[in-house]
Design a protein around this motif. Structure first.
Motif, PDB file in Angstrom:
ATOM      1  N   ALA A  72       0.825  -1.205   0.000  1.00  0.00           N
ATOM      2  CA  ALA A  72       0.000   0.000   0.000  1.00  0.00           C
ATOM      3  C   ALA A  72       0.862   1.261   0.000  1.00  0.00           C
ATOM      4  CB  ALA A  72      -0.932  -0.008   1.221  1.00  0.00           C
ATOM      5  N   LEU A  73       1.929   1.256   0.789  1.00  0.00           N
ATOM      6  CA  LEU A  73       2.821   2.413   0.839  1.00  0.00           C
ATOM      7  C   LEU A  73       3.525   2.634  -0.493  1.00  0.00           C
ATOM      8  CD1 LEU A  73       4.331   1.866   4.404  1.00  0.00           C
ATOM      9  CD2 LEU A  73       2.884   3.778   3.693  1.00  0.00           C
ATOM     10  N   VAL A  74       3.897   1.547  -1.164  1.00  0.00           N
ATOM     11  CA  VAL A  74       4.531   1.663  -2.480  1.00  0.00           C
ATOM     12  C   VAL A  74       3.558   2.274  -3.483  1.00  0.00           C
ATOM     13  CG1 VAL A  74       5.450   0.355  -4.435  1.00  0.00           C
ATOM     14  CG2 VAL A  74       6.230  -0.157  -2.128  1.00  0.00           C
ATOM     15  N   PHE A  75       2.307   1.822  -3.468  1.00  0.00           N
ATOM     16  CA  PHE A  75       1.306   2.412  -4.363  1.00  0.00           C
ATOM     17  C   PHE A  75       1.121   3.898  -4.067  1.00  0.00           C
ATOM     18  CE2 PHE A  75      -0.438  -1.914  -5.383  1.00  0.00           C
ATOM     19  CZ  PHE A  75      -0.314  -1.793  -6.750  1.00  0.00           C
ATOM     20  N   GLY A  76       1.171   4.254  -2.789  1.00  0.00           N
ATOM     21  CA  GLY A  76       1.062   5.663  -2.438  1.00  0.00           C
ATOM     22  C   GLY A  76       2.204   6.488  -3.002  1.00  0.00           C
ATOM     23  N   ARG A  77       3.421   5.989  -2.927  1.00  0.00           N
ATOM     24  CA  ARG A  77       4.587   6.703  -3.468  1.00  0.00           C
ATOM     25  C   ARG A  77       4.507   6.782  -4.990  1.00  0.00           C
ATOM     26  NH1 ARG A  77       7.123   9.779  -2.446  1.00  0.00           N
ATOM     27  NH2 ARG A  77       9.327   9.224  -2.536  1.00  0.00           N
ATOM     28  N   SER A 393       4.310  -3.175 -10.742  1.00  0.00           N
ATOM     29  CA  SER A 393       4.316  -1.892 -10.035  1.00  0.00           C
ATOM     30  C   SER A 393       5.479  -1.793  -9.055  1.00  0.00           C
ATOM     31  CB  SER A 393       2.989  -1.694  -9.287  1.00  0.00           C
ATOM     32  OG  SER A 393       1.912  -1.622 -10.184  1.00  0.00           O
ATOM     33  N   THR A 394       5.679  -2.844  -8.279  1.00  0.00           N
ATOM     34  CA  THR A 394       6.790  -2.807  -7.324  1.00  0.00           C
ATOM     35  C   THR A 394       8.125  -2.796  -8.054  1.00  0.00           C
ATOM     36  OG1 THR A 394       6.636  -5.232  -7.102  1.00  0.00           O
ATOM     37  CG2 THR A 394       5.517  -3.901  -5.451  1.00  0.00           C
ATOM     38  N   ALA A 395       8.221  -3.520  -9.176  1.00  0.00           N
ATOM     39  CA  ALA A 395       9.447  -3.479  -9.980  1.00  0.00           C
ATOM     40  C   ALA A 395       9.659  -2.086 -10.553  1.00  0.00           C
ATOM     41  CB  ALA A 395       9.377  -4.515 -11.097  1.00  0.00           C
ATOM     42  N   ALA A 396       8.564  -1.415 -10.928  1.00  0.00           N
ATOM     43  CA  ALA A 396       8.677  -0.045 -11.431  1.00  0.00           C
ATOM     44  C   ALA A 396       9.233   0.884 -10.362  1.00  0.00           C
ATOM     45  CB  ALA A 396       7.310   0.451 -11.907  1.00  0.00           C
ATOM     46  N   GLN A 397       8.774   0.714  -9.124  1.00  0.00           N
ATOM     47  CA  GLN A 397       9.301   1.535  -8.041  1.00  0.00           C
ATOM     48  C   GLN A 397      10.790   1.271  -7.825  1.00  0.00           C
ATOM     49  OE1 GLN A 397       8.605   4.090  -6.600  1.00  0.00           O
ATOM     50  NE2 GLN A 397       8.818   4.131  -4.376  1.00  0.00           N
ATOM     51  N   VAL A 398      11.189   0.011  -7.881  1.00  0.00           N
ATOM     52  CA  VAL A 398      12.614  -0.317  -7.778  1.00  0.00           C
ATOM     53  C   VAL A 398      13.388   0.354  -8.909  1.00  0.00           C
ATOM     54  CG1 VAL A 398      14.302  -2.195  -7.912  1.00  0.00           C
ATOM     55  CG2 VAL A 398      12.208  -2.503  -6.578  1.00  0.00           C
ATOM     56  N   TYR A 399      12.821   0.331 -10.119  1.00  0.00           N
ATOM     57  CA  TYR A 399      13.474   0.960 -11.271  1.00  0.00           C
ATOM     58  C   TYR A 399      13.631   2.465 -11.060  1.00  0.00           C
ATOM     59  CZ  TYR A 399      13.704   3.305 -15.789  1.00  0.00           C
ATOM     60  OH  TYR A 399      14.043   4.128 -16.814  1.00  0.00           O
ATOM     61  N   PHE A 400      12.568   3.131 -10.610  1.00  0.00           N
ATOM     62  CA  PHE A 400      12.642   4.575 -10.402  1.00  0.00           C
ATOM     63  C   PHE A 400      13.703   4.927  -9.371  1.00  0.00           C
ATOM     64  CE2 PHE A 400       7.910   4.591 -11.604  1.00  0.00           C
ATOM     65  CZ  PHE A 400       8.194   4.877 -12.930  1.00  0.00           C
ATOM     66  N   LEU A 401      13.781   4.118  -8.313  1.00  0.00           N
ATOM     67  CA  LEU A 401      14.759   4.384  -7.268  1.00  0.00           C
ATOM     68  C   LEU A 401      16.180   4.087  -7.738  1.00  0.00           C
ATOM     69  CD1 LEU A 401      12.822   2.839  -4.233  1.00  0.00           C
ATOM     70  CD2 LEU A 401      13.141   5.267  -4.712  1.00  0.00           C
ATOM     71  N   ALA A 402      16.354   2.971  -8.433  1.00  0.00           N
ATOM     72  CA  ALA A 402      17.699   2.558  -8.862  1.00  0.00           C
ATOM     73  C   ALA A 402      18.240   3.417  -9.997  1.00  0.00           C
ATOM     74  CB  ALA A 402      17.680   1.092  -9.298  1.00  0.00           C
ATOM     75  N   SER A 403      17.337   3.997 -10.803  1.00  0.00           N
ATOM     76  CA  SER A 403      17.778   4.788 -11.947  1.00  0.00           C
ATOM     77  C   SER A 403      18.091   6.228 -11.578  1.00  0.00           C
ATOM     78  CB  SER A 403      16.712   4.765 -13.046  1.00  0.00           C
ATOM     79  OG  SER A 403      15.508   5.362 -12.579  1.00  0.00           O
ATOM     80  N   LEU A 423      10.312  -5.173   0.017  1.00  0.00           N
ATOM     81  CA  LEU A 423       9.373  -5.956   0.823  1.00  0.00           C
ATOM     82  C   LEU A 423       8.075  -6.188   0.044  1.00  0.00           C
ATOM     83  CD1 LEU A 423       8.599  -7.300   3.490  1.00  0.00           C
ATOM     84  CD2 LEU A 423       7.896  -5.046   4.342  1.00  0.00           C
ATOM     85  N   ALA A 424       7.589  -5.146  -0.639  1.00  0.00           N
ATOM     86  CA  ALA A 424       6.360  -5.288  -1.423  1.00  0.00           C
ATOM     87  C   ALA A 424       6.559  -6.238  -2.592  1.00  0.00           C
ATOM     88  CB  ALA A 424       5.907  -3.917  -1.932  1.00  0.00           C
ATOM     89  N   PHE A 425       7.739  -6.209  -3.206  1.00  0.00           N
ATOM     90  CA  PHE A 425       8.019  -7.142  -4.304  1.00  0.00           C
ATOM     91  C   PHE A 425       8.034  -8.581  -3.787  1.00  0.00           C
ATOM     92  CE2 PHE A 425      10.700  -9.568  -7.211  1.00  0.00           C
ATOM     93  CZ  PHE A 425      10.187  -9.189  -8.447  1.00  0.00           C
ATOM     94  N   ALA A 426       8.657  -8.787  -2.620  1.00  0.00           N
ATOM     95  CA  ALA A 426       8.685 -10.127  -2.029  1.00  0.00           C
ATOM     96  C   ALA A 426       7.271 -10.589  -1.688  1.00  0.00           C
ATOM     97  CB  ALA A 426       9.555 -10.120  -0.773  1.00  0.00           C
ATOM     98  N   PHE A 427       6.437  -9.678  -1.184  1.00  0.00           N
ATOM     99  CA  PHE A 427       5.051 -10.005  -0.877  1.00  0.00           C
ATOM    100  C   PHE A 427       4.300 -10.400  -2.151  1.00  0.00           C
ATOM    101  CE2 PHE A 427       0.610  -8.407  -0.406  1.00  0.00           C
ATOM    102  CZ  PHE A 427       0.179  -9.298   0.564  1.00  0.00           C
TER     103      PHE A 427
END
Length: 482
Positions: A72-77, A393-403, A423-427
């Motif tokens: 939920a927090l990842v979707f919020g970000r 979606s969680t992979a996209a967040q990882v991409y935005f952060l890593a890039s 954590l969200a990706f693992a979930f």
């Protein structure tokens, strides 16, 4: 590395063209949308489903809640970054290009209309309690199932202001009896009825994992506010808040309700119960009126869930259609609602419901009944297709952060966001694993059945865009790399 897709700078919901019946959701309605979609009808059987594992299943609940809140927090970000209608579709496309965005939209669309059919059929079981004279008439129950599909669809077609009103009222009505048991039941709580902590011969880790496999999909729907971000006022702020508040609220009802039922109904009776909340109400107040109360709550709960899921079922195809990745008709809006998406979705769900009634032997006995039937296969498929947008979606967040696309972000917040994304990706991966081998196998087939659709839509888009088309998708990434 640059983004592989160009997103519009304005809200996909459009501006001012939808008339007075279109109204954006505030934080309370957006929160109700999340809670209402997470909590459908499954909660009314949930305590009995996990009772065979003992109270260790509450540990599994706690672990899953942590994962769901992280998601939920990842979707919020992500909504802060891209506050647009479409949610996971928008995030996947922004990070990985058109094809990933299409897969997110396609899989989510399959999930919504098949789940709507399953909810309607399950609702028929509760209606049979309220209308016992009709319970034995197969086509009467089919008509009832079709009615509970089309009433929310009509509310959607009337405009987003009516969708919000129905969602708010249904959430309040269905939570009243749930909270009666979840909170009031604690005053009648009898620890002697809890039964063993671990009721199986498995190891503690094995028991938690087995209980989690049943509970995993209790949290599907956390993305609801993100998918409808275009209908939410101040989405960059309110989508994240509504997602977290709705998820935490649903988790509290789940956990308190399950604990209360565990302490109201003896373990040996709960394991074989087909209506645990009914048994809990009867234990609290005596008599047999609990069955009617729970049946009414279940019907209201499912109608509310259908109201919210019907809206979501049209939003993602609408966003994809605006980008040329779904047929153009899905981009038609009236009164703030993508009308073609609503109509096509409810028509497909209705056709599946009629098929389930006409050919019960081939379709299975219900949403989870039968063996090897088309209806059961389709419902199992949704347990996999629902997780594809989460993973992307969680992979996209990882991409935005890593890039490095996190300008002006404090280092501490960057570390926190990265931990939450992992954590969200693992979930999400746990959700995939919990869906089972058969669901994953069949889900992959349904997922890639959409590839020809993407090929046709992409070709049409390329033809209409002419030389501008190579700037999109994978070719844009190649150009950027060069």
């Amino acid at each position: 590395m640059t983004s592989t897709a160009t997103l519009p700078t304005r809200d996909l919901a459009g501006t001012g063209e939808d008339g007075p019946h279109a109204r954006r959701f505030g934080l309370p309605v957006a929160t109700c949308l999340v809670m209402g979609n997470i909590i459908g009808g499954g909660i009314f059987l949930l305590p009995a489903s996990v009772a065979p594992f003992g109270t260790i299943s509450l540990v599994a609940f706690g672990v899953l809640t942590v994962g769901a809140v992280a998601l939920a927090l990842v979707f919020g970000r992500l909504a802060e970054r891209h506050p647009l209608t479409g949610g996971p579709y928008v995030y996947a496309r922004a990070a990985f290009g058109d094809f990933a965005g299409f897969l997110a939209a396609w899989s989510y669309w399959i999930t919504t209309w098949v789940s709507n059919a399953a909810l309607a059929v399950a609702c028929g079981g509760y209606l049979a309690v309220l209308l016992p004279a009709q319970a034995g008439h197969r086509w009467s129950m089919c008509l009832a199932a079709l009615t509970v599909q089309w009433l929310p669809a009509l509310a959607n077609l009337a405009g987003t202001r009516y969708v919000g009103a129905v969602q708010l009222v249904s959430t309040v009505l269905k939570f009243a009896p749930l909270l009666l048991v979840a909170v009031g039941g604690l005053f009648f709580f009898d620890p002697a009825k809890l039964g063993p902590f671990q009721a199986t011969g498995q190891s503690p880790v094995g028991a938690v994992s087995a209980a989690a496999a049943i509970l995993l999909f209790s949290y599907l729907g956390v993305e609801s506010a993100a998918v409808s971000a275009g209908e939410v006022r101040d989405p960059a702020r309110n989508v994240g808040r509504a997602t977290v508040l709705g998820t935490v609220g649903a988790a509290a009802v789940y956990l308190l309700g399950t604990v209360a039922v565990f302490g109201l109904v003896a373990h040996e009776d709960l394991v074989s119960s087909t209506a645990p909340f009914t048994d809990a109400v009867d234990a609290m107040f005596g008599g047999t009126w609990g069955g009617t109360l729970v049946a009414c709550a279940a019907v209201v709960s499912m109608v509310g869930a259908l109201n919210g899921w019907t809206l979501l079922s049209a939003q993602t195809p609408y966003a994809a259609a605006r980008d040329g990745l779904f047929p153009k008709a899905f981009a038609t809006r009236r009164r703030g609602v993508p009308v073609v998406g609503v109509l096509v979705t409810v028509a497909l769900a209705s056709a599946l419901t009629v098929y389930n009634t006409a050919f019960p032997a081939a379709a299975g006995s219900g949403p989870a009944g039968g063996t090897g039937g088309l209806f059961e296969i389709l419902v199992l498929v949704t347990t996999f297709t629902a997780t594809v947008p989460y993973l992307l979606s969680t992979a996209a967040q990882v991409y935005f952060l890593a890039s490095g696309r996190t300008e002006h972000v404090h280092r501490g917040r960057l570390v926190r966001d990265a931990a939450l994304a992992c954590l969200a990706f693992a979930f999400s991966m746990w959700l995939v694993a919990g869906s089972g081998h058969a669901a994953v196998y069949q889900g992959v087939l349904f997922l890639f059945a959409g590839v020809p659709v993407y090929a046709v839509m992409s070709a049409r888009s390329a033809g209409s865009a002419g030389s501008a088309r190579p700037a999109r998708g994978r070719r844009a990434a190649v150009s950027a790399a060069e």
